[in-house]
Enzyme design. Structure first.
Site, PDB file in Angstrom:
ATOM      1  N   ARG A   1     -32.589  21.054-114.746  1.00 55.92           N
ATOM      2  CA  ARG A   1     -33.713  21.393-113.854  1.00 55.92           C
ATOM      3  C   ARG A   1     -33.258  22.213-112.653  1.00 55.92           C
ATOM      4  NH1 ARG A   1     -38.868  17.487-112.039  1.00 55.92           N
ATOM      5  NH2 ARG A   1     -39.827  19.057-110.696  1.00 55.92           N
TER       6      ARG A   1
ATOM      7  N   GLU B   1     -42.078  33.699-108.246  1.00 57.55           N
ATOM      8  CA  GLU B   1     -41.668  32.563-109.092  1.00 57.55           C
ATOM      9  C   GLU B   1     -41.822  32.912-110.576  1.00 57.55           C
ATOM     10  OE1 GLU B   1     -40.250  29.777-108.069  1.00 57.55           O
ATOM     11  OE2 GLU B   1     -40.844  29.481-105.978  1.00 57.55           O
TER      12      GLU B   1
ATOM     13  N   LYS C   1     -42.719  16.696-108.349  1.00 64.23           N
ATOM     14  CA  LYS C   1     -42.088  16.625-107.026  1.00 64.23           C
ATOM     15  C   LYS C   1     -43.191  16.581-105.976  1.00 64.23           C
ATOM     16  CE  LYS C   1     -37.631  18.872-107.677  1.00 64.23           C
ATOM     17  NZ  LYS C   1     -36.728  19.950-107.199  1.00 64.23           N
TER      18      LYS C   1
ATOM     19  N   HIS D   1     -42.910  31.294 -99.250  1.00 65.56           N
ATOM     20  CA  HIS D   1     -41.885  30.723-100.121  1.00 65.56           C
ATOM     21  C   HIS D   1     -41.449  31.698-101.232  1.00 65.56           C
ATOM     22  CE1 HIS D   1     -39.672  27.693-102.351  1.00 65.56           C
ATOM     23  NE2 HIS D   1     -40.321  28.076-103.434  1.00 65.56           N
TER      24      HIS D   1
ATOM     25  N   HIS E   1     -34.388  29.569 -99.362  1.00 65.31           N
ATOM     26  CA  HIS E   1     -34.708  28.514 -98.377  1.00 65.31           C
ATOM     27  C   HIS E   1     -34.131  28.846 -97.012  1.00 65.31           C
ATOM     28  CE1 HIS E   1     -35.349  25.182-101.615  1.00 65.31           C
ATOM     29  NE2 HIS E   1     -36.483  25.773-101.287  1.00 65.31           N
TER      30      HIS E   1
ATOM     31  N   ARG F   1     -48.646   1.314-103.701  1.00 64.23           N
ATOM     32  CA  ARG F   1     -47.484   1.467-104.595  1.00 64.23           C
ATOM     33  C   ARG F   1     -47.720   2.390-105.784  1.00 64.23           C
ATOM     34  NH1 ARG F   1     -47.088  -4.164-103.833  1.00 64.23           N
ATOM     35  NH2 ARG F   1     -45.702  -4.604-102.070  1.00 64.23           N
TER      36      ARG F   1
ATOM     37  N   HIS G   1     -33.255  30.137-104.752  1.00 66.13           N
ATOM     38  CA  HIS G   1     -33.768  29.224-103.729  1.00 66.13           C
ATOM     39  C   HIS G   1     -32.765  28.861-102.643  1.00 66.13           C
ATOM     40  CE1 HIS G   1     -37.197  29.004-106.314  1.00 66.13           C
ATOM     41  NE2 HIS G   1     -37.806  28.102-105.574  1.00 66.13           N
TER      42      HIS G   1
ATOM     43  N   LYS H   1     -41.573  25.886-117.370  1.00 65.62           N
ATOM     44  CA  LYS H   1     -41.329  24.786-116.432  1.00 65.62           C
ATOM     45  C   LYS H   1     -41.478  23.442-117.142  1.00 65.62           C
ATOM     46  CE  LYS H   1     -41.545  22.728-112.033  1.00 65.62           C
ATOM     47  NZ  LYS H   1     -41.774  22.824-110.618  1.00 65.62           N
TER      48      LYS H   1
ATOM     49  N   GLU I   1     -33.789  16.133-112.140  1.00 66.51           N
ATOM     50  CA  GLU I   1     -32.896  17.201-111.666  1.00 66.51           C
ATOM     51  C   GLU I   1     -31.443  16.764-111.596  1.00 66.51           C
ATOM     52  OE1 GLU I   1     -34.715  19.657-108.646  1.00 66.51           O
ATOM     53  OE2 GLU I   1     -32.757  20.360-107.973  1.00 66.51           O
TER      54      GLU I   1
ATOM     55  N   ASN J   1     -34.000  26.396-109.417  1.00 70.65           N
ATOM     56  CA  ASN J   1     -33.721  26.768-108.025  1.00 70.65           C
ATOM     57  C   ASN J   1     -33.070  28.145-107.912  1.00 70.65           C
ATOM     58  OD1 ASN J   1     -34.763  24.375-107.069  1.00 70.65           O
ATOM     59  ND2 ASN J   1     -32.803  23.309-107.297  1.00 70.65           N
TER      60      ASN J   1
HETATM   61  N1  NAD Z   1     -43.598  20.302-105.588  1.00 73.86           N
HETATM   62  C1  NAD Z   1     -42.928  21.354-106.010  1.00 73.86           C
HETATM   63  O1  NAD Z   1     -42.307  21.326-107.077  1.00 73.86           O
HETATM   64  C2  NAD Z   1     -42.957  22.602-105.198  1.00 73.86           C
HETATM   65  C3  NAD Z   1     -42.477  23.797-105.739  1.00 73.86           C
HETATM   66  C4  NAD Z   1     -42.585  24.956-104.977  1.00 73.86           C
HETATM   67  C5  NAD Z   1     -43.150  24.916-103.713  1.00 73.86           C
HETATM   68  N2  NAD Z   1     -43.598  23.722-103.218  1.00 73.86           N
HETATM   69  C6  NAD Z   1     -44.227  23.652-101.900  1.00 73.86           C
HETATM   70  O2  NAD Z   1     -45.442  24.388-101.980  1.00 73.86           O
HETATM   71  C7  NAD Z   1     -45.793  24.855-100.684  1.00 73.86           C
HETATM   72  C8  NAD Z   1     -46.246  26.285-100.778  1.00 73.86           C
HETATM   73  O3  NAD Z   1     -47.364  26.349-101.634  1.00 73.86           O
HETATM   74  P1  NAD Z   1     -48.343  27.600-101.621  1.00 73.86           P
HETATM   75  O4  NAD Z   1     -47.553  28.829-101.674  1.00 73.86           O
HETATM   76  O5  NAD Z   1     -49.368  27.352-102.640  1.00 73.86           O
HETATM   77  O6  NAD Z   1     -48.953  27.552-100.151  1.00 73.86           O
HETATM   78  P2  NAD Z   1     -50.280  26.850 -99.564  1.00 73.86           P
HETATM   79  O7  NAD Z   1     -50.604  25.610-100.245  1.00 73.86           O
HETATM   80  O8  NAD Z   1     -50.092  26.825 -98.092  1.00 73.86           O
HETATM   81  O9  NAD Z   1     -51.398  27.932 -99.928  1.00 73.86           O
HETATM   82  C9  NAD Z   1     -51.380  29.196 -99.325  1.00 73.86           C
HETATM   83  C10 NAD Z   1     -52.683  29.526 -98.610  1.00 73.86           C
HETATM   84  O10 NAD Z   1     -53.626  29.966 -99.568  1.00 73.86           O
HETATM   85  C11 NAD Z   1     -54.836  29.219 -99.441  1.00 73.86           C
HETATM   86  N3  NAD Z   1     -55.403  29.143-100.787  1.00 73.86           N
HETATM   87  C12 NAD Z   1     -54.922  28.439-101.840  1.00 73.86           C
HETATM   88  N4  NAD Z   1     -55.641  28.699-102.930  1.00 73.86           N
HETATM   89  C13 NAD Z   1     -56.614  29.568-102.580  1.00 73.86           C
HETATM   90  C14 NAD Z   1     -57.648  30.232-103.291  1.00 73.86           C
HETATM   91  N5  NAD Z   1     -57.824  30.067-104.602  1.00 73.86           N
HETATM   92  N6  NAD Z   1     -58.459  31.043-102.589  1.00 73.86           N
HETATM   93  C15 NAD Z   1     -58.268  31.257-101.267  1.00 73.86           C
HETATM   94  N7  NAD Z   1     -57.287  30.691-100.550  1.00 73.86           N
HETATM   95  C16 NAD Z   1     -56.471  29.859-101.210  1.00 73.86           C
HETATM   96  C17 NAD Z   1     -54.415  27.900 -98.862  1.00 73.86           C
HETATM   97  O11 NAD Z   1     -55.489  27.264 -98.228  1.00 73.86           O
HETATM   98  C18 NAD Z   1     -53.327  28.341 -97.897  1.00 73.86           C
HETATM   99  O12 NAD Z   1     -53.875  28.782 -96.703  1.00 73.86           O
HETATM  100  C19 NAD Z   1     -44.572  24.646 -99.824  1.00 73.86           C
HETATM  101  O13 NAD Z   1     -44.788  23.548 -98.969  1.00 73.86           O
HETATM  102  C20 NAD Z   1     -43.464  24.303-100.813  1.00 73.86           C
HETATM  103  O14 NAD Z   1     -42.492  23.435-100.271  1.00 73.86           O
HETATM  104  C21 NAD Z   1     -43.518  22.586-103.932  1.00 73.86           C
HETATM  105 ZN    ZN Z   2     -39.908  27.837-105.475  1.00 78.63          ZN
END
Ligand code: NAD
Ligand code: ZN
Length: 356
Positions: A238, A185, A143, A262, A249, A121, A245, A224, A234, A242
């Site tokens: 907030r 972003e 999130k 993304h 998306h 939990r 987005h 942020k 949101e 987006n």
């Molecule tokens: N929670 C939120 O508010 C929020 C906001 C935006 C996006 N997201 C989510 O985030 C995800 C995308 O995140 P992302 O773009 O970081 O992708 P990711 O986590 O897949 O990372 C991208 C790639 O880079 C590699 N990597 C990361 N850091 C590294 C480093 N320092 N050196 C070498 N390789 C590295 C990872 O292993 C991966 O292969 C999506 O699932 C999206 O839905 C969440």
């Molecule tokens: Zn985003």
């Protein structure tokens, strides 16, 4: 060390931004170590790059630490991987005092955060973002979640971390396309909230090789943090995060996750949303041009030819998940955003011409 406060009453926390911070995390966390288990959740490559070193430091400082790895890519954000983490934690004798360290990009942060939100939990967790997108966006705001067959991020929770540790030097090993995705972003933050920051970024993008990440990350985190502090769930403000987005998306879903990143999809989405803002009379033509020119400074992948009508169903799906309201984010100027429910399908379809 520069510190930003996320103000959420009893759930308040700090974002620390500093080059070289990674080596100091274990000593900073020492005060929080009461003999509980500390589980690093990461990916193999990231364990090799940073995680084993972190675990070594933790052990050296008397922490009882272990780690769990996830696969790379969106596949890691699945019910299967989520339940594997929970089972592994039980096997490791984790309990309600266990603390999670989410070490990775947005994928790791989202799953590890959701595991923290649900394990017994809810247990404490810290975000240690390693991708640019995670540093400026996904690690802040709480999130968390996973994907199911019916769509992305449909299962999750808003569950805040105890702190966020951002070390910009980790970006040295991040693949260039991932850096570009994160820059999308960063442009967004300027466009929705800070005209001067937008101009600075736009200027700095003329010479990407000497881009000052630490400064841009810090300002993005500030923006942020400020927005999340005012509207954690949101319900209003907030939503402006987006910007780009809705169409972003849809492009991501159409072209396939992993094909278009993304931040790349959001960058294209911002061009469309900027054009729509101008058509609605909210954004001056010059400002739209400025936005478009700035985004086009990013070496984005060219989009394969697509039939615009194939994009709309994805937007309708998004809308369905938002209790029928679109909440489309438009710009009222560079540095100022608002939302409207009044964007017609035709306007969306026509905006796609701007990116083809
Ligand atoms: N929670 C939120 O508010 C929020 C906001 C935006 C996006 N997201 C989510 O985030 C995800 C995308 O995140 P992302 O773009 O970081 O992708 P990711 O986590 O897949 O990372 C991208 C790639 O880079 C590699 N990597 C990361 N850091 C590294 C480093 N320092 N050196 C070498 N390789 C590295 C990872 O292993 C991966 O292969 C999506 O699932 C999206 O839905 C969440
Ligand atoms: Zn985003």
């Amino acid at each position: 060390m520069k510190t930003i406060q996320v103000n959420l009453g009893s759930r308040s926390y700090q974002i620390h931004v500093e080059s070289g911070l990674m080596d100091r995390i274990s000593s900073i966390l020492s005060e929080e170590n009461h003999g509980q288990k500390w589980i690093i959740i990461s990916q193999h490559r990231l364990m090799e790059l940073f995680g084993f070193n972190l675990m070594e430091n933790l052990k050296h400082n008397g922490f009882n630490s272990d780690y769990i790895t996830l696969p790379t890519g969106e596949a890691a954000k699945s019910l299967n991987e989520f339940s594997r983490i929970i089972s592994q934690m039980i096997e490791m004798n984790c309990d309600r005092s266990t603390t999670i360290l989410a070490l990775g990009g947005g994928v790791v942060g989202d799953v590890a955060g959701f595991a923290a939100a649900s394990f017994m939990r809810g247990i404490d967790y810290y975000q240690i973002p390693t991708s640019l997108l995670a540093m400026v966006d996904s690690s802040i705001g709480g999130k968390t979640g996973i994907n199911i067959a019916e769509g992305k991020n449909l299962v999750g929770a808003i569950y805040q971390p105890k702190s966020v540790f951002v070390d910009p030097t980790l970006l040295e090993s991040l693949p260039r396309e991932e850096v570009i995705s994160g820059l999308g972003e960063i442009i967004k933050y300027g466009a929705i909230q800070d005209n001067a920051f937008f101009s600075e970024i736009s200027h700095a993008l003329d010479n990407l090789e000497s881009f000052s990440f630490e400064k841009a990350i810090y300002r993005s985190c500030e923006i942020k943090a400020d927005i999340v502090s005012k509207d954690e769930y949101e319900e209003g403000l907030r939503r402006i995060l987006n910007f780009g987005h809705t169409i972003g998306h849809a492009l991501e879903a159409h072209f396939g996750y992993g094909k278009l990143r993304h931040g790349e999809a959001v960058s294209y989405g911002m061009i469309c949303a900027g054009w729509i803002s101008n058509q609605l009379g909210n954004l001056l033509k010059n400002d739209y041009q400025d936005l478009k020119v700035t985004i086009e400074k990013l070496p984005l992948p060219l989009l394969n030819k697509f039939d615009q009508n194939q994009i709309l169903p994805f937007i309708k799906n998004d809308k369905k998940n938002m209790s029928g309201k679109l909440h489309f984010v438009i710009l009222d100027g560079l540095g100022s955003a608002s939302t409207t429910n009044d964007v017609s399908d035709d306007l969306i379809l026509n905006s796609l011409k701007e990116i083809q």
